[in-house]
Design an enzyme around this catalytic site. Structure first.
Site, PDB file in Angstrom:
ATOM      1  N   LEU A   1       1.145  -1.195  -0.022  1.00 43.42           N
ATOM      2  CA  LEU A   1       0.007  -0.474   0.354  1.00 43.42           C
ATOM      3  C   LEU A   1       1.168   1.340   0.126  1.00 43.42           C
ATOM      4  O   LEU A   1       0.762   2.706  -0.294  1.00 43.42           O
ATOM      5  CB  LEU A   1      -0.961   0.290   0.946  1.00 43.42           C
ATOM      6  CG  LEU A   1      -2.519  -0.841   1.275  1.00 43.42           C
ATOM      7  CD1 LEU A   1      -2.818  -0.787   2.546  1.00 43.42           C
ATOM      8  CD2 LEU A   1      -3.090  -1.495   0.278  1.00 43.42           C
ATOM      9  N   GLY A   2       1.912   1.182   0.805  1.00 40.07           N
ATOM     10  CA  GLY A   2       2.648   2.726   0.252  1.00 40.07           C
ATOM     11  C   GLY A   2       4.172   1.884   1.522  1.00 40.07           C
ATOM     12  O   GLY A   2       4.439   1.441   1.722  1.00 40.07           O
TER      13      GLY A   2
ATOM     14  N   GLY B   1       9.921   6.076   5.252  1.00 41.66           N
ATOM     15  CA  GLY B   1      11.066   6.153   6.108  1.00 41.66           C
ATOM     16  C   GLY B   1      11.236   5.386   7.062  1.00 41.66           C
ATOM     17  O   GLY B   1      12.402   4.320   7.145  1.00 41.66           O
ATOM     18  N   PHE B   2      10.358   4.354   7.453  1.00 41.15           N
ATOM     19  CA  PHE B   2       9.369   3.104   8.606  1.00 41.15           C
ATOM     20  C   PHE B   2       9.814   1.836   8.121  1.00 41.15           C
ATOM     21  O   PHE B   2      10.073   0.404   9.102  1.00 41.15           O
ATOM     22  CB  PHE B   2       8.884   3.491   9.945  1.00 41.15           C
ATOM     23  CG  PHE B   2       9.598   4.716  10.519  1.00 41.15           C
ATOM     24  CD1 PHE B   2      10.693   5.258  11.290  1.00 41.15           C
ATOM     25  CD2 PHE B   2       8.919   5.854  10.022  1.00 41.15           C
ATOM     26  CE1 PHE B   2      10.672   5.914  11.927  1.00 41.15           C
ATOM     27  CE2 PHE B   2       9.296   7.104  11.104  1.00 41.15           C
ATOM     28  CZ  PHE B   2      10.399   7.294  11.627  1.00 41.15           C
TER      29      PHE B   2
ATOM     30  N   VAL C   1       4.446  -0.886   3.855  1.00 41.23           N
ATOM     31  CA  VAL C   1       2.841  -1.268   4.764  1.00 41.23           C
ATOM     32  C   VAL C   1       1.951  -2.101   3.794  1.00 41.23           C
ATOM     33  O   VAL C   1       2.096  -1.600   2.249  1.00 41.23           O
ATOM     34  CB  VAL C   1       1.719  -0.410   4.996  1.00 41.23           C
ATOM     35  CG1 VAL C   1       0.470  -0.129   4.877  1.00 41.23           C
ATOM     36  CG2 VAL C   1       2.124   1.370   6.303  1.00 41.23           C
TER      37      VAL C   1
ATOM     38  N   ASP D   1       4.142  14.784  11.982  1.00 40.80           N
ATOM     39  CA  ASP D   1       4.206  15.001  10.751  1.00 40.80           C
ATOM     40  C   ASP D   1       3.385  14.455  10.322  1.00 40.80           C
ATOM     41  O   ASP D   1       2.270  13.870   9.263  1.00 40.80           O
ATOM     42  CB  ASP D   1       5.164  13.482  10.483  1.00 40.80           C
ATOM     43  CG  ASP D   1       5.371  12.877   8.648  1.00 40.80           C
ATOM     44  OD1 ASP D   1       5.858  13.747   8.393  1.00 40.80           O
ATOM     45  OD2 ASP D   1       5.703  12.046   8.626  1.00 40.80           O
TER      46      ASP D   1
END
Length: 672
Positions: A359-360, A363-364, A367, A483
């Site tokens: 889905l995306g 930086g972490f 998903v 954010d």
């Protein structure tokens, strides 16, 4: 009776059986703890969850009406009593040592008419009760809690926090709160006159209340402020009480209220949330201890087999992740933790984390969309699985930061955490799946540009403002998101906004104004959304969140990214500078997304654009606060004055700690 044979296969068999039992108990322990949240009330949506007891109880104007809702001075307002209770009971205790802690917060309005003038009375109470009933004739001084016959009896099994607006002989005055145990004669009272709080003032006022009970220390605390103000550091009322001695093991939560004669008032509850420990986890642990003590030989054999099994695995290179086990144990016992999932189930749900399910990516980590099947494969549930980057040195810290922030957040405009997994170094969080994806895709992708009409855009911004107000003012701790941007705003099936991605979020202590003081300095966030002072101080505050919200407002109305320059008359402008220039020229409506044509409300568009500029003010202390933003969008407060020329950016001296409340800062000013 089990006979232990001196045979390797038999030992392994017993080991497997006992492991299965332990795993089964662990699955039971992972049940989702109970909670609910009402951000306003609607009879169609919320009526099935509530029990209305008494002839005058209702939902009207988005609020619970505990006594009849009318401003007429008619006899139907006199000597009324009612209760509205959450329909499902909660387990309050297992023993003296094991009791449920709970946190509840709600917004009340006790209204008294001034034309004709009403003598406010009698009062409203937050209630824990053994059933869904109400005593007869509990009007007047009895507050819908007791009556002249049963007041003070232990069989009542009620505990309540009263908000009393009529003085009786046992009351300190007609404006106090009290802790009531089986009686309207309070065990402890606090006069609100000392705190400049009037429960039923001439000007209708909403008050937010927090009621906390610690099942370990047995302390009940009550906090109260005018709605929109931050939670106080100290409670108004604090009292030790062993709830097991007074309430039924299965009890209900709700509200009670009454009026008298001639005392009358409208007793309204506008919002309500409750979070309570799931005692099933502690019950399962108790049974596990009992089971362990029954068969010492079996336990001994289990330990020996476990040691051999781990030793063989280690020799094969598999290695037991003791750190994961220790951390997982700690996470399971965090209050309000959602369900723990097995990695193999998530692997199956995401088709082995196939790129087609992606889905995306950020930086972490990445998903993925996942589909969880029930045991019988009759139903399935869509989820979003956030898999943290395993190669990142900070991935565990990022995972824990996000988990500890979001696991207790409860708001309809925040993405809900539904589960987690930390197994053998693999870090994953599970969220509700948002079928309409992120806001930025609808603003910029050609295939989605026709879906966001004006009404949806306005509702999205209202939802984000509500979520931000909750994080800054209504949650137990002040949470800074850090954010805010369009890609972190997700849309459900009805295009309602859900603020997500708490990977950078931090909870601030009440007396602190930035997480830099916690050793977390840096300039987090995304260019275009980061407040200018953050580049100088390396710190984030609620005011810098407001700046990010302002960027989002302008982005949604204009369909232009804050991080991209705009060419206007042979000059390049940032989005905020471009809108400010149009405002100065009296043409701010030209900033509205031209794809909307005339399909928008002109006054609403101007209001939101001016609000976006106000939130983007270069000086942090001059930005509106989140409670004001929410009221401006709701239409109950005018937009603040925005100067035609963008003010100069002023930052505090490097030797001065940044604080939005400090008016004596040494500063350096740069003209625009």
């Amino acid at each position: 009776m089990v006979t232990i044979i001196s045979n390797g296969k038999s030992s392994i068999t017993i080991f497997i059986i006992l492991c299965c039992i332990l795993l089964h108990l662990a699955d039971i322990q992972a049940a989702t703890p109970p909670y609910f949240s009402f951000d306003g009330f609607n009879l169609t949506e919320d009526g099935d969850s509530l029990e209305f007891i008494g002839s005058g109880t209702s939902i009207d104007n988005g609020a619970l009406q505990i006594t009849p809702d009318t401003t007429n001075n008619d006899p139907s307002l006199h000597n009324q009593f009612g209760r509205i209770m959450y329909k499902h009971p909660f387990n309050m205790w297992l023993s003296d040592e094991i009791q449920a802690s709970f946190n509840s917060n709600f917004v009340i309005n006790i209204y008294r008419n001034t034309a004709p003038a009403w003598n406010a009375g009698e009062g409203l109470a937050f209630l824990i009760a053994p059933d869904l009933s109400i005593p007869d004739a509990s009007y007047g001084q009895w507050l819908g809690l007791t009556n002249a016959i049963n007041d003070g009896k232990q069989t009542n099994q009620i505990v309540a926090i009263e908000f009393d607006t009529e003085k009786q002989e046992y009351d300190p005055n007609d404006n106090h709160i009290g802790l009531n145990i089986n009686s309207v004669n309070s065990t402890a009272t606090v006069s609100l006159d000392d705190y400049n709080i009037e429960l039923s003032p001439e000007v209708p006022t909403n008050y937010r209340v927090w009621v906390h009970y610690n099942g370990t220390s047995k302390v009940m605390e009550v906090y109260m402020v005018q709605d929109g103000q931050p939670k106080p550091e100290k409670p108004l009322l604090s009292k030790t009480i062993n709830l097991k001695e007074y309430v039924n093991q299965k009890s209900y939560f709700g509200f009670a209220a009454s009026t008298g004669n001639p005392q009358i008032e409208l007793n309204c509850v506008l919002k309500w949330s409750l979070e309570i420990d799931d005692l099933q986890k502690k019950s399962d642990l108790l049974w596990l201890k009992i089971g362990a003590g029954v068969g010492v030989p079996l336990v001994t054999l289990l330990i020996l087999c476990g040691v051999l099994y781990l030793y063989k695995r280690k020799r094969r290179g598999g290695g037991g992740d003791e750190e994961s086990k220790a951390l997982g144990t700690q996470l399971r016992w965090l209050p309000g933790m959602p369900r723990e999932f097995k990695y193999k189930d998530l692997k199956k749900a995401t088709n082995n984390f196939h790129e087609s399910m992606m889905l995306g990516q950020g930086g972490f980590g990445v998903v993925y969309k996942g589909i969880l099947q029930d045991k019988d494969h009759k139903t399935s549930t869509e989820i979003a699985v956030k898999k943290f980057s395993r190669d990142s040195i900070q991935s565990k810290d990022d995972f824990l930061a996000e988990l500890t922030i979001i696991h207790r957040l409860r708001h309809k405009h925040l993405v809900r955490l539904v589960g987690w997994c930390y197994e053998k170094g693999k870090l994953l969080l599970l969220y509700d799946f948002m079928p309409n994806g992120s806001l930025d895709k609808h603003l910029y992708e050609a295939s989605n540009q026709n879906t966001l009409n004006w009404r949806r855009r306005y509702r999205i911004l209202a939802g984000v403002a509500s979520a931000l107000h909750y994080l800054h003012n209504e949650y137990d701790q002040k949470v800074v998101h850090r954010d805010l941007k369009a890609s972190n705003i997700l849309l459900d099936s009805d295009y309602n906004a859900r603020l997500g991605d708490f990977g950078l979020a931090r909870a601030l202590d009440n007396e602190r104004n930035s997480y830099a003081e916690l050793g977390l300095a840096g300039v987090p966030g995304t260019m275009g959304y980061v407040a200018p002072e953050c580049f100088h101080t390396g710190r984030a505050t609620p005011e810098s969140d407001v700046y990010g919200f302002g960027a989002v407002v302008l982005e949604v109305i204009c369909s232009r990214s804050p991080g991209i320059s705009i060419n206007h008359h042979q000059r390049l402008y940032s989005l905020v500078d471009w809108v400010w220039m149009l405002h100065r020229e009296g043409k701010i409506e030209e900033a509205v997304d031209e794809r909307l044509g005339n399909d928008y409300v002109d006054d609403e568009a101007k209001k939101l654009l001016l609000l976006g500029l106000a939130c983007s003010h270069p000086i942090a202390s001059d930005r509106p606060q989140t409670q004001d933003i929410f009221q401006i969008i709701s239409g109950t407060m005018p937009v603040p004055n925005v100067p035609p020329f963008k003010p100069a950016f002023t930052w505090p001296s490097m030797v001065t700690a940044f604080s939005s409340s400090d008016s004596t800062l040494t500063s350096t000013t740069f003209s625009s």
